[in-house]
Design a protein around this motif. Structure first.
Motif, PDB file in Angstrom:
ATOM      1  N   LEU A  20       0.838  -1.425   0.008  1.00 28.83           N
ATOM      2  CA  LEU A  20       0.001  -0.055  -0.008  1.00 28.83           C
ATOM      3  C   LEU A  20       0.851   1.102   0.083  1.00 28.83           C
ATOM      4  N   ALA A  21       1.972   1.214   0.729  1.00 26.95           N
ATOM      5  CA  ALA A  21       2.970   2.399   0.762  1.00 26.95           C
ATOM      6  C   ALA A  21       3.568   2.509  -0.501  1.00 26.95           C
ATOM      7  N   ALA A  22       3.797   1.690  -1.526  1.00 19.42           N
ATOM      8  CA  ALA A  22       4.525   1.852  -2.740  1.00 19.42           C
ATOM      9  C   ALA A  22       3.549   2.440  -3.674  1.00 19.42           C
ATOM     10  N   GLY A  28       3.571   9.067  -7.944  1.00 19.09           N
ATOM     11  CA  GLY A  28       4.317  10.158  -8.000  1.00 19.09           C
ATOM     12  C   GLY A  28       5.370  10.125  -9.183  1.00 19.09           C
ATOM     13  N   LEU A  29       6.010   9.048  -8.989  1.00 19.48           N
ATOM     14  CA  LEU A  29       6.830   8.937 -10.324  1.00 19.48           C
ATOM     15  C   LEU A  29       6.291   9.014 -11.638  1.00 19.48           C
ATOM     16  N   GLY A  30       5.192   8.621 -11.892  1.00 16.07           N
ATOM     17  CA  GLY A  30       4.603   8.579 -13.329  1.00 16.07           C
ATOM     18  C   GLY A  30       4.195  10.154 -13.497  1.00 16.07           C
ATOM     19  N   ILE A  31       3.676  10.645 -12.425  1.00 11.93           N
ATOM     20  CA  ILE A  31       3.421  12.261 -12.799  1.00 11.93           C
ATOM     21  C   ILE A  31       4.552  12.850 -13.048  1.00 11.93           C
ATOM     22  N   LEU A  32       5.799  12.543 -12.221  1.00 12.59           N
ATOM     23  CA  LEU A  32       7.029  13.418 -12.455  1.00 12.59           C
ATOM     24  C   LEU A  32       7.519  13.118 -13.696  1.00 12.59           C
ATOM     25  N   VAL A  33       7.682  11.870 -14.297  1.00 15.73           N
ATOM     26  CA  VAL A  33       8.227  11.922 -15.654  1.00 15.73           C
ATOM     27  C   VAL A  33       7.421  11.995 -16.625  1.00 15.73           C
ATOM     28  N   THR A  53      16.336  18.360 -12.920  1.00 10.34           N
ATOM     29  CA  THR A  53      15.460  18.692 -12.041  1.00 10.34           C
ATOM     30  C   THR A  53      14.629  17.477 -11.482  1.00 10.34           C
ATOM     31  N   MET A  54      14.389  16.971 -12.668  1.00 12.14           N
ATOM     32  CA  MET A  54      13.416  15.458 -12.788  1.00 12.14           C
ATOM     33  C   MET A  54      14.184  14.491 -11.695  1.00 12.14           C
ATOM     34  N   LEU A  55      15.733  14.083 -12.038  1.00 12.13           N
ATOM     35  CA  LEU A  55      16.304  13.155 -11.322  1.00 12.13           C
ATOM     36  C   LEU A  55      16.300  13.260 -10.090  1.00 12.13           C
ATOM     37  N   ILE A  56      16.383  14.778  -9.692  1.00 11.08           N
ATOM     38  CA  ILE A  56      16.417  15.118  -8.010  1.00 11.08           C
ATOM     39  C   ILE A  56      14.951  14.761  -7.590  1.00 11.08           C
ATOM     40  N   PHE A  60      13.902  11.839  -4.404  1.00 12.26           N
ATOM     41  CA  PHE A  60      13.219  12.123  -3.284  1.00 12.26           C
ATOM     42  C   PHE A  60      11.881  11.214  -3.142  1.00 12.26           C
ATOM     43  N   THR A  61      11.350  11.197  -4.468  1.00 13.23           N
ATOM     44  CA  THR A  61      10.170  10.197  -4.502  1.00 13.23           C
ATOM     45  C   THR A  61      10.748   8.720  -4.073  1.00 13.23           C
ATOM     46  N   GLU A  62      11.763   8.308  -4.450  1.00  8.49           N
ATOM     47  CA  GLU A  62      12.271   6.970  -4.135  1.00  8.49           C
ATOM     48  C   GLU A  62      12.627   6.781  -2.617  1.00  8.49           C
ATOM     49  N   ILE A  63      13.063   7.641  -1.922  1.00  7.78           N
ATOM     50  CA  ILE A  63      13.218   8.034  -0.711  1.00  7.78           C
ATOM     51  C   ILE A  63      11.892   7.410   0.251  1.00  7.78           C
ATOM     52  N   LEU A  64      10.829   7.939  -0.409  1.00 11.23           N
ATOM     53  CA  LEU A  64       9.529   7.855   0.254  1.00 11.23           C
ATOM     54  C   LEU A  64       9.519   6.217   0.368  1.00 11.23           C
ATOM     55  N   ALA A  65       9.616   5.477  -0.890  1.00 11.36           N
ATOM     56  CA  ALA A  65       9.489   3.766  -1.013  1.00 11.36           C
ATOM     57  C   ALA A  65      10.394   3.376  -0.079  1.00 11.36           C
ATOM     58  N   LEU A  66      11.721   3.814  -0.068  1.00  8.55           N
ATOM     59  CA  LEU A  66      12.850   3.318   0.946  1.00  8.55           C
ATOM     60  C   LEU A  66      12.301   3.269   2.258  1.00  8.55           C
ATOM     61  N   LEU A  67      11.772   4.438   2.628  1.00 11.35           N
ATOM     62  CA  LEU A  67      11.301   4.609   4.170  1.00 11.35           C
ATOM     63  C   LEU A  67      10.338   3.762   4.309  1.00 11.35           C
ATOM     64  N   ALA A  68       9.262   3.381   3.745  1.00 13.83           N
ATOM     65  CA  ALA A  68       8.191   2.398   3.765  1.00 13.83           C
ATOM     66  C   ALA A  68       9.039   1.185   3.991  1.00 13.83           C
ATOM     67  N   ILE A  69       9.917   0.559   3.274  1.00  8.53           N
ATOM     68  CA  ILE A  69      10.357  -0.661   3.357  1.00  8.53           C
ATOM     69  C   ILE A  69      11.049  -0.580   4.865  1.00  8.53           C
ATOM     70  N   VAL A  70      11.895   0.351   5.161  1.00 16.19           N
ATOM     71  CA  VAL A  70      12.481   0.208   6.447  1.00 16.19           C
ATOM     72  C   VAL A  70      11.351   0.516   7.606  1.00 16.19           C
TER      73      VAL A  70
END
Length: 76
Positions: A20-22, A28-33, A53-56, A60-70
């Motif tokens: 659910l957290a992913a 977010g990634l879909g909208i950003l790209v 700017t997109m890669l930055i 940040f968006t991937e950090i949210l997914a990693l935080l959900a895993i941790v």
């Protein structure tokens, strides 16, 4: 005759939470790209600046997914 079926959830409930957290970072990634691709189509000369700017933003968006895993691993 009336029968009742009960379902039991067993195992690690953290995996459901991570699934659910992913969803959020995935959207977010879909909208950003997608928005970056639109901007590059409108102004091709800004491509390198938009990609930076997109890669930055992707980082940040991937950090949210990693935080959900941790978080899922810590609190299970």
């Amino acid at each position: 005759m009336e029968s009742t079926i009960l379902a039991e959830v067993t195992g690690n409930i953290g995996t459901i939470g991570y699934g659910l957290a992913a969803i959020g970072p995935g959207i977010g990634l879909g909208i950003l790209v997608g928005k970056t691709a639109e901007a590059q189509a409108r102004q091709p000369e800004m491509r390198s600046q938009l990609q930076t700017t997109m890669l930055i933003g992707v980082a940040f968006t991937e950090i949210l997914a990693l935080l959900a895993i941790v978080t899922g691993l810590i609190f299970v």
